[in-house]
Each structure stands twice: as C-alpha cells, then as structure tokens.
Design a protein around this motif. Structure first.
Motif, PDB file in Angstrom:
ATOM      1  N   VAL A 175       0.857  -1.180   0.000  1.00 23.14           N
ATOM      2  CA  VAL A 175       0.000   0.000   0.000  1.00 23.14           C
ATOM      3  C   VAL A 175       0.898   1.236   0.000  1.00 23.14           C
ATOM      4  O   VAL A 175       1.765   1.382   0.860  1.00 23.14           O
ATOM      5  N   ILE A 176       0.672   2.099  -0.978  1.00 22.75           N
ATOM      6  CA  ILE A 176       1.385   3.374  -1.081  1.00 22.75           C
ATOM      7  C   ILE A 176       0.381   4.467  -0.746  1.00 22.75           C
ATOM      8  O   ILE A 176      -0.725   4.488  -1.279  1.00 22.75           O
ATOM      9  N   ILE A 177       0.776   5.364   0.150  1.00 20.50           N
ATOM     10  CA  ILE A 177      -0.110   6.456   0.554  1.00 20.50           C
ATOM     11  C   ILE A 177       0.409   7.755  -0.052  1.00 20.50           C
ATOM     12  O   ILE A 177       1.611   8.015  -0.038  1.00 20.50           O
ATOM     13  N   MET A 178      -0.528   8.543  -0.581  1.00 17.07           N
ATOM     14  CA  MET A 178      -0.156   9.810  -1.217  1.00 17.07           C
ATOM     15  C   MET A 178      -0.965  10.947  -0.610  1.00 17.07           C
ATOM     16  O   MET A 178      -2.086  10.753  -0.150  1.00 17.07           O
ATOM     17  N   SER A 179      -0.369  12.131  -0.618  1.00 17.64           N
ATOM     18  CA  SER A 179      -1.071  13.311  -0.135  1.00 17.64           C
ATOM     19  C   SER A 179      -0.356  14.568  -0.610  1.00 17.64           C
ATOM     20  O   SER A 179       0.869  14.576  -0.746  1.00 17.64           O
ATOM     21  N   VAL A 180      -1.130  15.623  -0.855  1.00 17.51           N
ATOM     22  CA  VAL A 180      -0.530  16.918  -1.184  1.00 17.51           C
ATOM     23  C   VAL A 180       0.105  17.504   0.073  1.00 17.51           C
ATOM     24  O   VAL A 180       1.172  18.083   0.026  1.00 17.51           O
TER      25      VAL A 180
END
Length: 132
Positions: free
Chosen positions: A86-91
């Motif tokens: 699982v890769i988590i992304m966010s600005v």
C-alpha cells in the motif's frame, strides 16, 4: 529512454477527486493495469476480487469517512489483503504522518503533485517505486 514494463502490475487507486482520477488513469496506464478506482473504503472492498487482487494499492491520505491511514490499518489487519503493498499519497503530508503510515505497514509515502501537469512524472515515480 524509458522502457515500459513487459508485464504490468495491477494497481487499485483510492482517490475521491474525479479530475485526479482522470489524470492518474491517463498517466498510469502505460505502467500499470488499473483494476479500478474507489473513492472510499467500502467501494475499495467491493472492488477487491479474491481471484484477481491488485498487486499494489495506492490511496490518498485525505478521504471522507475513513482516511488513508485507517484504510491501511484495515487492509493490513485482514489476512486476505495484508500482503498487498500500500502506497499512501497526499498533497499535504507532514513527516509525523509519514512515520505513522510506515509504522502501520505502508510500503511508501509520496507527495502528490499540486499541479496537474506534474502527474506524468508522479506516475512514473510510483512505477519506479514498485520496481524496488
């Protein structure tokens, strides 16, 4: 010159912004087989088919109802899904949240592009992460 993968990994993307989903569909398609988009945890579970699980799940951190960290906890707590990276992304991704995500079992934490014209590079970087 970049070489495209001979066999593409299956990726499932959890994102609630339709414009970003369109950009990801466009820019991820040379690198991944996109198995679907979900805008929340319940839709994600509906897309997880036991005989055709994604090889990677990419989730936004900031989502309605369950956020990316809660989704990560749910996936890592379920034997059927805990082996899926699982890769988590966010600005907006402060270091303390990146540390928490990694402690919960995230494979990586990445900064999402603030500008739409940076999505091509963003998608290529996600692909590079999956090669490691």
């Amino acid at each position: 010159m970049d070489t495209l993968p001979a066999t593409r990994k299956r990726i499932l993307i959890i994102e609630d912004d339709g414009d970003e989903c369109d950009l990801m569909a466009q820019h991820f398609s040379p690198y991944f087989d996109i198995t679907g988009f979900a805008d929340n945890y319940d839709k994600l579970i509906g897309l997880l088919q036991p005989n055709h699980l994604p090889q990677i799940i990419l989730t936004n951190l900031n989502l309605p109802r369950k956020n990316g960290l809660e989704i990560l906890q749910e996936l890592k707590g379920n034997k059927a899904y805990q082996q899926i990276p699982v890769i988590i992304m966010s600005v907006s991704f402060p270091d303390f949240l990146k540390i928490q995500a990694m402690q919960l079992g995230a494979s990586a934490c990445v900064d999402k592009p603030e500008l739409y014209n940076h999505y091509e590079t963003f998608c290529k970087n996600i692909y590079q992460l999956t090669l490691q």
